[in-house]
Design a protein around this motif. Sequence first.
Motif, mmCIF file in Angstrom:
data_model
loop_
_atom_site.group_PDB
_atom_site.id
_atom_site.type_symbol
_atom_site.label_atom_id
_atom_site.label_comp_id
_atom_site.label_asym_id
_atom_site.label_seq_id
_atom_site.Cartn_x
_atom_site.Cartn_y
_atom_site.Cartn_z
ATOM 1 N N TYR A 210 46.157 35.082 42.455
ATOM 2 C CA TYR A 210 46.150 36.516 42.169
ATOM 3 C C TYR A 210 45.076 36.872 41.150
ATOM 4 O O TYR A 210 44.700 36.052 40.310
ATOM 5 C CB TYR A 210 47.522 36.976 41.646
ATOM 6 C CG TYR A 210 48.574 36.993 42.726
ATOM 7 C CD1 TYR A 210 48.846 38.146 43.449
ATOM 8 C CD2 TYR A 210 49.277 35.824 43.042
ATOM 9 C CE1 TYR A 210 49.787 38.150 44.457
ATOM 10 C CE2 TYR A 210 50.227 35.823 44.054
ATOM 11 C CZ TYR A 210 50.478 36.984 44.752
ATOM 12 O OH TYR A 210 51.397 36.993 45.756
ATOM 13 N N ALA A 211 44.616 38.105 41.241
ATOM 14 C CA ALA A 211 43.692 38.650 40.252
ATOM 15 C C ALA A 211 44.408 39.726 39.455
ATOM 16 O O ALA A 211 45.218 40.486 39.999
ATOM 17 C CB ALA A 211 42.461 39.246 40.930
ATOM 18 N N LEU A 212 44.103 39.790 38.175
ATOM 19 C CA LEU A 212 44.595 40.865 37.320
ATOM 20 C C LEU A 212 43.612 42.025 37.428
ATOM 21 O O LEU A 212 42.443 41.895 37.053
ATOM 22 C CB LEU A 212 44.691 40.373 35.875
ATOM 23 C CG LEU A 212 44.918 41.440 34.787
ATOM 24 C CD1 LEU A 212 46.229 42.180 35.013
ATOM 25 C CD2 LEU A 212 44.899 40.792 33.402
ATOM 26 N N VAL A 363 41.318 41.430 46.964
ATOM 27 C CA VAL A 363 40.709 42.041 45.773
ATOM 28 C C VAL A 363 39.581 42.988 46.133
ATOM 29 O O VAL A 363 39.521 44.128 45.640
ATOM 30 C CB VAL A 363 40.220 40.949 44.796
ATOM 31 C CG1 VAL A 363 39.343 41.566 43.709
ATOM 32 C CG2 VAL A 363 41.402 40.237 44.168
ATOM 33 N N ASP A 364 38.645 42.538 46.969
ATOM 34 C CA ASP A 364 37.491 43.386 47.297
ATOM 35 C C ASP A 364 37.937 44.701 47.936
ATOM 36 O O ASP A 364 37.437 45.782 47.574
ATOM 37 C CB ASP A 364 36.534 42.642 48.236
ATOM 38 C CG ASP A 364 35.815 41.509 47.534
ATOM 39 O OD1 ASP A 364 35.824 41.482 46.288
ATOM 40 O OD2 ASP A 364 35.248 40.647 48.235
ATOM 41 N N SER A 369 38.792 50.439 47.491
ATOM 42 C CA SER A 369 39.644 51.577 47.817
ATOM 43 C C SER A 369 39.962 52.402 46.579
ATOM 44 O O SER A 369 39.856 53.642 46.590
ATOM 45 C CB SER A 369 40.947 51.093 48.469
ATOM 46 O OG SER A 369 40.696 50.435 49.680
ATOM 47 N N MET A 370 40.338 51.737 45.485
ATOM 48 C CA MET A 370 40.689 52.460 44.262
ATOM 49 C C MET A 370 39.476 53.171 43.679
ATOM 50 O O MET A 370 39.580 54.301 43.183
ATOM 51 C CB MET A 370 41.304 51.500 43.239
ATOM 52 C CG MET A 370 42.619 50.859 43.676
ATOM 53 S SD MET A 370 43.938 52.041 44.075
ATOM 54 C CE MET A 370 44.339 52.675 42.457
ATOM 55 N N ASP A 371 38.326 52.528 43.732
ATOM 56 C CA ASP A 371 37.107 53.181 43.241
ATOM 57 C C ASP A 371 36.773 54.419 44.058
ATOM 58 O O ASP A 371 36.298 55.428 43.524
ATOM 59 C CB ASP A 371 35.929 52.205 43.271
ATOM 60 C CG ASP A 371 35.838 51.352 42.011
ATOM 61 O OD1 ASP A 371 36.670 51.555 41.100
ATOM 62 O OD2 ASP A 371 34.944 50.494 41.940
ATOM 63 N N THR A 381 38.452 43.779 38.034
ATOM 64 C CA THR A 381 39.276 42.612 37.742
ATOM 65 C C THR A 381 38.943 42.080 36.352
ATOM 66 O O THR A 381 37.830 42.263 35.848
ATOM 67 C CB THR A 381 39.047 41.501 38.782
ATOM 68 O OG1 THR A 381 37.668 41.086 38.730
ATOM 69 C CG2 THR A 381 39.381 41.988 40.173
ATOM 70 N N TYR A 382 39.928 41.422 35.759
ATOM 71 C CA TYR A 382 39.766 40.839 34.427
ATOM 72 C C TYR A 382 40.319 39.428 34.425
ATOM 73 O O TYR A 382 41.176 39.071 35.235
ATOM 74 C CB TYR A 382 40.519 41.675 33.377
ATOM 75 C CG TYR A 382 39.971 43.075 33.200
ATOM 76 C CD1 TYR A 382 39.036 43.360 32.213
ATOM 77 C CD2 TYR A 382 40.398 44.109 34.038
ATOM 78 C CE1 TYR A 382 38.539 44.654 32.062
ATOM 79 C CE2 TYR A 382 39.900 45.392 33.887
ATOM 80 C CZ TYR A 382 38.983 45.659 32.900
ATOM 81 O OH TYR A 382 38.480 46.931 32.757
#
Length: 394
Positions: A210-212, A363-364, A369-371, A381-382
């Motif tokens: 998972y990515a944060l 993630v991509d 989508s959110m952007d 992502t962090y």
Amino acid sequence: MSSPDPTLIDRFVEQFGGNRALAHVHAPARSEIAGNHTDHEGGHVVAGALDVAIEGIAALNGTMVARVASEGYEPFEIDLSDVSARPEEQVSTSGLVRGMAAELAATGREVKGFDLVMTSDIPGGSGLSSSAALELAVGRVMETLWPGDPVTPTAMAQAAQRAENVYFGKPCGLMDQLSEALGGIAHIDFKDPAHPVSEKLDFDFADKGYALCLAYMGTDHSVSTADYAAVPGEMQAVAAEFGQTRLCDVPAEAFDERVVDLRAKLGDRPVLRALHYYIENQLVIERWDALCAGDIDTFLDLTRRSGASSGMYLQNVANGGNDQPAMVALALAEHVLGDNGAVRIHGGGFGGSIQAFVPLDMVDHFVKSMDAWLGEGNCRTYRIASEGAYAAWL
């Protein structure tokens, strides 16, 4: 400890001149992993330092004046011969610098003027606590430039909290400052505010697939200051009915016995917010146990429950009316993820950011989508950063 970007040293020399001993300072942002509005009630949190930070170069200047130049902002100066709080400096960087000077002077150090150049890649207004990073950066600079005994991460975090409360004029708990001072991912128990208990864990969400991700709504934080302050205010109004100042000192059983009269006296929202505290505080402990066990599925399930409690009971996602950016962001994130991952409000709430744990293979698509909905660059992502705030001579 990482080395500073040579261009930052060049900027310092261009701004203030060279031929002096230089110190490098680094102070990371933070993400609240678990514990939404539990810290100020003496509860538990899990928080992580992030791979975005304030970086700075500093040197003594032989005066009693602090000269500060931060990229993207007008330089300013403050006279350090008087470090008492000034009402006109509230909600300003000047106030934070003066407040940290007062705190470091209280450790027995001799206050001296200095020059400081800073840059930051922490997204402004994103709820990642750039203000705490600034406080810690300035505090670590003063600790390094002014001889004296080392200041522990906990003591420096407490100093930064006091500076923000008194000199900046913003009520806040200790989570932001302490997580950024400690570095890594940490479980913190705030039962004893003078001696918070913390433990760190070496954990990378990517190792579990998972990515944060944090998505920023691009709204003005200041318009929600009163809403933010009402959250601890109403929780503490409930505690006061039991002769206490914080909910950690009110057993859940005692609260349960008085729900009816608390609703009649205080109204429903304070009661709901107190209920959130008891629910969320237990969920923090369970999420930390899941992380320690490497059980990402349980962690994500509990995170979804936490997000629901924040939205329904804490009510720090939307404050009514037509403008509900955080609620829209949460709905859009769930729309993209479906049954995958988890999303929740992040930090203080209202107009800050939302947090998502996103499967690596999504993630991509998620970020794109959110952007598209929130604005280019508002979702990213962090990674968890191992180092907390520090300063060192070059």
